[in-house]
Scaffold this motif. Structure first.
Motif, PDB file in Angstrom:
ATOM      1  N   SER A 165      25.742  10.132  91.972  1.00 43.53           N
ATOM      2  CA  SER A 165      25.206   8.874  91.414  1.00 43.53           C
ATOM      3  C   SER A 165      25.178   8.972  89.905  1.00 43.53           C
ATOM      4  O   SER A 165      25.008  10.067  89.353  1.00 43.53           O
ATOM      5  CB  SER A 165      23.807   8.588  91.958  1.00 43.53           C
ATOM      6  OG  SER A 165      22.901   9.595  91.502  1.00 43.53           O
ATOM      7  N   ALA A 166      25.389   7.835  89.272  1.00 47.03           N
ATOM      8  CA  ALA A 166      25.282   7.718  87.815  1.00 47.03           C
ATOM      9  C   ALA A 166      24.675   6.335  87.504  1.00 47.03           C
ATOM     10  O   ALA A 166      25.156   5.312  87.990  1.00 47.03           O
ATOM     11  CB  ALA A 166      26.648   7.885  87.162  1.00 47.03           C
ATOM     12  N   GLU A 167      23.618   6.294  86.740  1.00 44.46           N
ATOM     13  CA  GLU A 167      22.878   5.054  86.441  1.00 44.46           C
ATOM     14  C   GLU A 167      22.682   4.927  84.939  1.00 44.46           C
ATOM     15  O   GLU A 167      22.551   5.942  84.236  1.00 44.46           O
ATOM     16  CB  GLU A 167      21.524   5.041  87.156  1.00 44.46           C
ATOM     17  CG  GLU A 167      21.644   5.036  88.663  1.00 44.46           C
ATOM     18  CD  GLU A 167      20.257   5.060  89.311  1.00 44.46           C
ATOM     19  OE1 GLU A 167      19.293   5.413  88.624  1.00 44.46           O
ATOM     20  OE2 GLU A 167      20.180   4.762  90.519  1.00 44.46           O
ATOM     21  N   VAL A 174      26.621   2.892  87.345  1.00 46.05           N
ATOM     22  CA  VAL A 174      27.824   2.864  86.532  1.00 46.05           C
ATOM     23  C   VAL A 174      28.814   3.880  87.090  1.00 46.05           C
ATOM     24  O   VAL A 174      28.441   4.836  87.785  1.00 46.05           O
ATOM     25  CB  VAL A 174      27.519   3.173  85.051  1.00 46.05           C
ATOM     26  CG1 VAL A 174      26.646   2.101  84.438  1.00 46.05           C
ATOM     27  CG2 VAL A 174      26.881   4.544  84.917  1.00 46.05           C
ATOM     28  N   GLN A 175      30.054   3.673  86.785  1.00 40.53           N
ATOM     29  CA  GLN A 175      31.104   4.603  87.210  1.00 40.53           C
ATOM     30  C   GLN A 175      31.978   4.923  86.002  1.00 40.53           C
ATOM     31  O   GLN A 175      33.166   4.663  85.957  1.00 40.53           O
ATOM     32  CB  GLN A 175      31.939   4.001  88.340  1.00 40.53           C
ATOM     33  CG  GLN A 175      31.173   3.780  89.619  1.00 40.53           C
ATOM     34  CD  GLN A 175      32.038   3.214  90.726  1.00 40.53           C
ATOM     35  OE1 GLN A 175      33.201   2.877  90.502  1.00 40.53           O
ATOM     36  NE2 GLN A 175      31.455   3.098  91.920  1.00 40.53           N
ATOM     37  N   VAL A 176      31.378   5.484  85.038  1.00 40.60           N
ATOM     38  CA  VAL A 176      32.093   5.785  83.794  1.00 40.60           C
ATOM     39  C   VAL A 176      32.254   7.308  83.607  1.00 40.60           C
ATOM     40  O   VAL A 176      32.783   7.728  82.575  1.00 40.60           O
ATOM     41  CB  VAL A 176      31.351   5.172  82.590  1.00 40.60           C
ATOM     42  CG1 VAL A 176      31.360   3.672  82.670  1.00 40.60           C
ATOM     43  CG2 VAL A 176      29.938   5.713  82.505  1.00 40.60           C
ATOM     44  N   TYR A 235      22.065   7.161  80.027  1.00 40.07           N
ATOM     45  CA  TYR A 235      22.833   7.356  81.255  1.00 40.07           C
ATOM     46  C   TYR A 235      22.269   8.561  82.020  1.00 40.07           C
ATOM     47  O   TYR A 235      22.174   9.664  81.482  1.00 40.07           O
ATOM     48  CB  TYR A 235      24.315   7.616  80.936  1.00 40.07           C
ATOM     49  CG  TYR A 235      25.037   6.399  80.412  1.00 40.07           C
ATOM     50  CD1 TYR A 235      25.112   6.181  79.032  1.00 40.07           C
ATOM     51  CD2 TYR A 235      25.652   5.495  81.278  1.00 40.07           C
ATOM     52  CE1 TYR A 235      25.797   5.072  78.530  1.00 40.07           C
ATOM     53  CE2 TYR A 235      26.327   4.390  80.795  1.00 40.07           C
ATOM     54  CZ  TYR A 235      26.394   4.177  79.414  1.00 40.07           C
ATOM     55  OH  TYR A 235      27.050   3.080  78.941  1.00 40.07           O
ATOM     56  N   GLN A 236      21.847   8.320  83.246  1.00 36.12           N
ATOM     57  CA  GLN A 236      21.343   9.410  84.104  1.00 36.12           C
ATOM     58  C   GLN A 236      22.419   9.761  85.134  1.00 36.12           C
ATOM     59  O   GLN A 236      22.740   8.962  86.002  1.00 36.12           O
ATOM     60  CB  GLN A 236      20.038   9.001  84.795  1.00 36.12           C
ATOM     61  CG  GLN A 236      18.888   8.820  83.838  1.00 36.12           C
ATOM     62  CD  GLN A 236      17.594   8.479  84.578  1.00 36.12           C
ATOM     63  OE1 GLN A 236      17.596   8.226  85.784  1.00 36.12           O
ATOM     64  NE2 GLN A 236      16.487   8.456  83.851  1.00 36.12           N
TER      65      GLN A 236
END
Length: 1442
Positions: free
Chosen positions: A1115-1117, A1128-1130, A1160-1161
């Motif tokens: 996961s990325a937030e 997010v998917q960066v 960004y976590q």
């Protein structure tokens, strides 16, 4: 000026009034304190000193540096420490000149004393780096010793002393402490090796030269002595060796004493010399510098070759604790080895050597051997031999002996081994003047040079007697003994002499000097020769005789001679010596060698001298007359004998007379008529003398006479019995020897004789053999008297008590009237010959001998020989065969021709069972003699094994194995094997040590409990769950084999062996992140895609593929400033690895939106590769329960927990189903499951059974849940078709059996039929047996198979017991299903029984059957009619098939 002193005393008072408070002050003498190093720490005495200027009561001077420049006044202060109460036994050396000391208890070193003009209270102190040596009383200034002093460590040091009056700054001063030495150290020898070797001799050099010393030890050439000895390699003009001189340095020792003065001056002593003899007691002495010198002479051979000296070092004495003290070291031992030098000549082992050799011995014939040895025992040089001189002067025995010095060079030679052999032609006759001996001087010379540069040698004279060979014939010499030289050139063959005609017989001829000589060795019999020693031998004996035409007239004397003899030719027949017939006569004298028969001839010419030879003559030279032996006196014998003389006149007048003889007392003659008459008839006896020869002489007037012989024969009258003189002893060998004995009269050839007249019945003899014990074996000729044996004689058939003698009685009788007889004994000795061979009392022998016992007695053999004499029945024993060199046989003579041979091992030989278990020997019993009779017997020597060999481990059983970690494996993993060559070995495998290593590094005892080793070598996993690859990679079990029956004194253990166990890694560790400061990073907005913005690092403790880590971003937030989150998917993550460190690099996928503000976590996940396992259906296990499916399902978690506890696996339950009651009497349901380890391996049926049985707690829980049977699923699924097939086959077989039984009943014996009946009866009895009749303790019925055809075992004829399984109502299907239990049997018993404890891992016995102990508590359905008291045993285990 004296008035100034009071003013000075008042000066301080003036100052006090005008100044402030004054600081205290130490005295000027408080600068140096001398202390002895033996000053006690805990207690002691000292002087209490106070300085009071102006006080005149007591003065003193301090010893040391105190007060050297001044004379201060001191006062003893007894006020605080009364002298009467103090210990005065010890005094310090602080103040020796203070007069009467005041000592006190305590360890006072000295006192700090200061003065204060203000009278303030003073406080004292000590500081500095060495202050720890002292403790000070701050109030009194008393200084005590707190730490011991040591002069050798610290001789002087400084401390800071201080005093404070609490008003001014402290006053300090440096005090120098001087430590005085005391004798508190013992001398100590330097070095650790005290041994040397010295030569028994030393070189003495003459001249000048240069060289160097080599070797190790004490040098004797000057300078400081060193240890051992040196051998000089020099070049000098000349040198020689002599005995090592007195005063030579043998060894040097050094001992040090740390004390000073005389206490450090070391003296040396020799306490003891070993060996302790009068000679060695003063053989060495030690100098003041520690050099040990020789005080006597050394000799390797006559004295000791080794000496040991006990040395001691002592100081010269000093004081310690106030008393004189001398310190000595511990003794040391110096070993001195004496080296032997070649200073002695060789020695012959015998003092005298002699031998003999025949003069015709061939070249190379060995005569004798001499032997010499080196006199130097420690060198034992090789000795060579040579002949340096031959035939030294030997005085000849007898007359004319003189000293001769003839050389017999080349006759003999000597070899390197000392054997003297013939090297030339020998001639004994050349040695007659040398007593037939050759004297040889043999010199033994050592091979190497001695200490004098020479080859040492010794000589000895060897006497060799040359024995005679008959190689000469006798020859004649014209000389007179003993003046004959007997040279070969002097031998003659012609001689001459003179004799008167008609010279009487035995008169030698005149002027004849003839000597016969044979140089060969001769024996002289019956005479003594002054000219030659009486030697032994017949080679020089010869016979003398005469030949030729005149040989009848002469004879030679002597007829036999030895060596040399004077030869005389004597008249034999004087009538033939007649001058009127011949004037010259010739004879040939022949000398013939009595052995070789060679002869020499000498011609003797005899010249006759003419004389008046006419004398009265008779017509006959012999007149034969007879007269009865009983004729009276005066009986006329004859009157017809007359003599004639050609001379006339007075010369022709004849007068008759009888010359004296053996009949002159019986007969007489008339001198005028010549009539012969009986003079005394009473003396006539034909048996005494049958014939008389008288000489009748006729004498003419010229005194010439002639003679004739009268032969008067007495006529016989039968008045004497036969005469056989003496007894006859005949010796005849047994067997082929024949007896031929003639009964003879002495000195005649007649068989026997009778004194009566021969040829008449009075003298005719008849011989007969009187009866006796052995007379039937002999016969005698009645006429000749010849006694003979009828058949061969056997000594062994004669009574041994007679010693081979047979006594026969022969009767000799005449034919006269009456007949007279005489008996004579003939003793026939049958001589024993060796015609019997020894016979053993056994054809073979067997003996037993313990191994490892040298010189052990083996056994005794016995043999007998039937021969009766000791010479022929002597028996000697010998051994042959493989290994005979280990044995020796010793003979012992027994009685009656028997002997025993004791067989022993050689004293230094012992047998080894492991090398050879049996020895097949052949013992021979032999008769010494030309027949070589022998016999043999076999001897079997069995070596009795002694458990003396250690066991050995089988290296193939120590090969590395692998075991997975984390409870993946159970049970036995290896089998350590050992073997022992001994027969009675009882081996046990022992665990000696356990080595735990990780990456070749010892990790301690982390793995010690993982494995266990049973005594049979079985290696078990002991703690499967504790095995951890991450803690230990390699477990090495160090084992050994122990032979429990090894005899005492021998090694019972094998060498240690190592069993490596590699621990296999399992994926049992999760990856973990390493701490990283980049968990929070700031990313600039200008970062491009695929650029790393952060990274994480992770590790996995597993190995190989199990430690490979994959990173992911689950996961990325994005978290905005207002707290809103949106995914997010960066970001993406890539992996890199370096040295087992896995790095996840977080990278941008796209450019970040610069308009967004927030955080960004990113959540990063690290995981290793999961292992996927597949389990084959063959690992599916079926557990059968006595409860139904619902009850099993209700307790499935409890069942799984018990199974997990027992197996340490994951239990996957597949299904739970009920079982048709027809197929199983006691089972209602079953549960199918897999038992899988974390590494993917699964348990088999047998492994599951083993684990359940091992865990008693789990087994108890499973039994409570109704567990009955554990089996495989395939066997259960195949039961139904198998059952149907079995029924069909069973019916067919039953039909065939019925037909067979019917046919067999008609043709078989009744016994077989009864056997079947008994079987049927036993089955009926088994079904009728009530349950109450069963014994509660019997868990099964040994020897009985309940499910065979007859349901009982008729072979054992045992009654069956009702097992309560309702087989009467169940079909064969039940029997088949029950048989499938095989080894998975349980016992059911309602009685309360204690559960058996499991056997330890090192026990090879099988696990007990504990199921019956708990089955009594299982739930049983009420619909089943079963008894509570029942047991169940797998009948397949106890079946005895018919």
């Amino acid at each position: 000026m004296a008035w100034l002193w009071p003013l000075c005393a008042l000066f301080p008072a003036f100052m006090l009034s005008v100044t402030a408070n004054s600081p205290p002050r130490f005295g000027d003498n408080m600068t140096v304190a001398p202390l002895s190093e033996d000053l006690p720490v805990e207690h002691g005495t000292a002087f209490l000193v106070s300085l009071k200027p102006g006080d005149q009561r007591q003065e003193g001077r301090l010893d040391g540096d105190w007060g050297r420049d001044q004379n201060p006044r001191f006062q003893v202060a007894p006020a605080s420490l009364p002298c009467g109460q103090l210990d005065q036994t010890t005094l310090t050396e602080v103040a020796m000149d203070l007069g009467q000391p005041c000592s006190f208890a305590g360890n006072v070193a000295f006192w700090l004393v200061a003065t204060d003009s203000d009278g303030d209270t003073l406080t004292y102190g000590i500081s500095g780096s060495y202050a720890y040596f002292f403790s000070v009383n701050p109030n009194t200034g008393e200084v005590k010793l707190a730490s011991p002093l040591d002069f050798e460590t610290l001789r002087t040091f400084q401390i800071t002393i201080s005093v404070n009056d609490n008003h001014n700054l402290p006053v300090t001063r440096e005090l120098r402490v001087i430590v005085e030495d005391r004798n508190d150290n013992v001398p100590v020898f330097q070095g650790s090796e005290f041994s040397t070797s010295i030569s028994e001799v030393s070189p003495v050099f003459v001249g000048q030269g240069m060289g160097r010393a080599s070797g190790s030890g004490a040098s004797v050439w000057g300078g400081r002595p060193t240890r051992g000895w040196y051998r000089m390699n020099t070049q000098v003009k000349s040198s020689f060796l002599q005995t090592l001189p007195v005063g030579s340095v043998v060894f040097s020792v050094v001992a040090k004493d740390e004390d000073s003065g005389t206490a450090g001056l070391v003296r040396y002593f020799i306490e003891k010399v070993i060996p302790s003899t009068d000679d060695s007691e003063n053989l060495f002495r030690i100098l003041d510098n520690g050099s040990i010198v020789l005080n006597g002479s050394l000799n390797y051979n006559s004295k000791s070759a080794f000496y040991q000296l006990q040395l001691k070092a002592c100081d010269s004495g000093g004081t310690l604790n106030g008393e004189p003290k001398t310190q000595c070291s511990q003794p040391v031992f110096l070993s001195i080895s004496v080296l032997d030098e070649p200073d002695l000549d060789p020695q012959f082992v015998r003092e005298f050597y002699s031998a003999s050799v025949a003069e015709d011995a061939a070249v190379g014939t060995s005569v004798l051997k001499v032997e010499a040895v080196d006199g130097d025992k420690g060198i034992n040089d090789i000795v060579t031999y040579s002949i340096t001189s031959e035939n030294r002067g030997v005085p000849q025995r007898g007359l004319g002996a003189s000293l001769l010095d003839s050389t017999r060079s080349g006759w003999f030679s000597i070899g390197e081994d000392g054997v003297i052999a013939v090297s030339g032609t020998l001639d004994r006759e050349q040695l007659l003047n040398d007593n037939e001996e050759v004297q040889i001087q043999v010199t033994a010379t050592e091979k190497n040079l001695n200490i004098y540069g020479q080859n040492a040698n010794v000589s000895i004279w060897v006497t060799i007697r040359v024995t005679d060979v008959n190689d000469h014939k006798p020859e004649f010499y014209n000389c007179s003994l003993p003046d004959c030289s007997f040279s070969p050139q002097e031998a003659q063959v012609n001689f001459a002499g003179y004799v008167d005609e008609h010279t009487s017989a035995r008169i030698p001829i005149d002027d004849l000097t003839m000597v016969a000589y044979d140089p060969d060795q001769a024996v002289v019999r019956g005479q003594s020769l002054l000219y030659h020693p009486p030697l032994q031998g017949d080679n020089g004996t010869f016979l003398l005789s005469v030949e030729g035409e005149d040989a009848e007239a002469f004879s030679v004397s002597p007829e036999r001679a030895a060596g040399s003899a004077s030869v005389q030719v004597v008249v034999r027949n004087s009538e033939l010596v007649d001058y009127e017939k011949k004037t010259v006569m010739k004879v040939q004298v022949v000398a013939t060698d009595s052995v070789s028969k060679e002869s020499s001839v000498a011609t003797v010419t005899i010249h006759l001298r003419d004389i008046n030879d006419h004398r009265p003559t008779f017509s006959q030279s012999l007149y034969e007359l007879t007269v009865p032996e009983n004729s009276p006196t005066g009986f006329v014998v004859t009157n017809s004998i007359k003599a004639a003389d050609p001379d006339t006149g007075e010369w022709g007048r004849i007068t008759y007379s009888l010359l004296g003889g053996n009949g002159d007392d019986l007969f007489e003659v008339d001198p005028n008529s010549g009539e012969v008459i009986v003079k005394n008839g009473t003396l006539l006896d034909r048996e005494k003398q049958a014939v008389y020869y008288l000489t009748l002489q006729a004498t003419d007037g010229g005194s010439q006479s002639g003679t004739t012989t009268l032969q008067i024969t007495l006529l016989d009258v039968n008045d004497n019995a036969p005469v056989v003189r003496g007894s006859y002893n005949v010796f005849v060998p047994e067997g082929d020897g024949d007896v031929s004995v003639t009964i003879q009269v002495r000195a005649t050839s007649d068989p026997a004789y009778d004194d009566d007249q021969a040829g008449t019945n009075n003298s005719r003899l008849l011989f007969s053999l009187l009866p006796g014990p052995y007379s039937q074996n002999f016969s005698i000729d009645p006429d000749t008297g010849v006694l003979r044996n009828l058949e061969p004689l056997d000594r062994e058939d004669i009574d041994p008590a007679l010693e081979g003698q047979i006594v026969l009685t022969v009767r000799v009788a005449d034919c006269g009237d009456p007949s007279l007889s005489t008996d004579v004994n003939v003793t026939i000795t049958v001589e024993d010959i060796n015609d019997n061979r020894p016979i053993f009392n056994q054809s073979s022998y067997e003996f037993f001998v313990m191994e490892r016992d040298p010189g052990e007695f083996v056994g005794t053999v016995k043999a007998c020989d039937a021969d009766q004499t000791e010479a022929n029945n002597r028996i000697s024993f010998s051994l042959s065969g493989t290994g005979v060199s280990n044995f020796i046989v010793r003979g012992n003579v027994l009685a009656q021709g028997c002997a025993e041979g004791s067989i022993w091992l050689l004293p230094d030989v012992s047998l080894d069972y492991e090398a050879q278990k049996f020895f097949n020997l052949t013992v021979s019993a032999e008769n010494p003699g030309p027949q070589n009779f022998d016999s043999t017997a076999n001897v079997m020597v069995t070596v009795v094994d002694v458990n003396d060999e250690p066991p050995t481990l089988d290296p193939t059983s120590l090969q590395a194995i692998s075991v997975a970690e984390n409870g993946s494996q159970y049970g036995q993993v290896a089998q350590v094997k050992a073997q022992d060559v001994d027969t009675a070995a009882l081996l046990s495998i022992e665990l000696v040590n356990v080595l735990c290593t990780k990456d070749n590094i010892d990790v301690g005892s982390v793995c010690h409990g993982w494995f266990s080793v049973d005594s049979d070598g079985s290696v078990y996993i002991n703690q499967s769950e504790a095995i951890d690859y991450e803690a230990c990679h390699l477990v090495t079990l160090v084992v050994r084999a122990h032979d429990l029956t090894t005899d005492s004194g021998f090694e019972a253990y094998s060498s240690n062996g190592s069993l490596p166990i590699n621990i296999e890694d399992k994926n049992d560790n999760a990856p973990y992140f390493l701490p990283n400061h980049q968990t929070f990073v700031i990313i600039p907005e200008l970062v491009l895609p695929s650029q790393t913005v952060a990274y994480v690092q992770a590790r996995d403790e597993d190995s190989q593929d199990n430690k490979i880590i994959d990173f992911s971003i689950p996961s990325a937030e994005f978290v905005s400033k207002n707290g809103a989150t949106s995914p997010v998917q960066v970001f993406q993550i890539t992996r890199s690895v370096e040295a087992d460190m896995y790095t996840g690099n977080i990278q941008l996928v796209t450019n970040l939106d610069p308009t967004l503000q927030g955080t960004y976590q990113v959540t990063v996940q690290a995981e290793d590769k999961p292992a996927l396992f597949t389990v084959d259906q063959s690992y599916r296990v079926r557990l059968q329960f006595s409860t139904n499916r619902d009850e099993v399902g209700a307790h499935v978690e409890e069942i799984k927990a018990a199974l997990v506890q027992a197996t340490r696996t994951t239990v996957y339950v597949v299904t739970i189903q009920n079982i048709d009651s027809v197929t199983r009497a006691q089972v209602q349901s079953y549960l199918d499951a897999y038992f899988v380890f974390s590494n993917g391996t699964a348990l088999t049926l047998s492994e599951l059974n083993l684990m359940i049985r091992r865990d008693q707690d789990s087994l108890t829980q499973l039994l409570k849940q109704g567990l009955v049977v554990v089996s495989s699923q395939e066997s259960q699924e195949s039961d139904q078709p198998k059952l149907l097939t079995s029924v069909i086959i069973g019916l067919g077989v039953a039909l065939v059996l019925v037909l067979v039984i019917l046919i067999t009943a008609l043709v078989c014996v009744r016994k077989s039929y009864q056997r079947k009946l008994q079987a049927m009866k036993a089955g009926k009895e088994a079904r009728k047996t009530p349950i109450e009749a069963m014994t509660s303790t019997a868990a099964n019925i040994p020897g009985t198979n309940m499910f065979n055809t007859e349901r009982a075992n008729p072979m054992l004829d045992l009654p069956t017991k009702d097992l309560g399984l309702e087989y009467l109502s169940s079909g064969d299907l039940d029997n088949v299903s029950l048989n499938s239990l095989d080894k998975n049997a349980v016992d059911l018993d309602t009685d309360s029984k204690e559960i058996k404890k499991p056997l330890p891992h090192n026990s090879p016995e099988p696990d007990p059957e504990p199921l019956s102990a708990v089955l009594s508590g299982r739930p049983v359905s009420t619909g089943r009619q079963q008894k509570r008291d029942l047991s169940f045993t797998n009948p397949g285990l106890d079946t005895v098939d018919l």
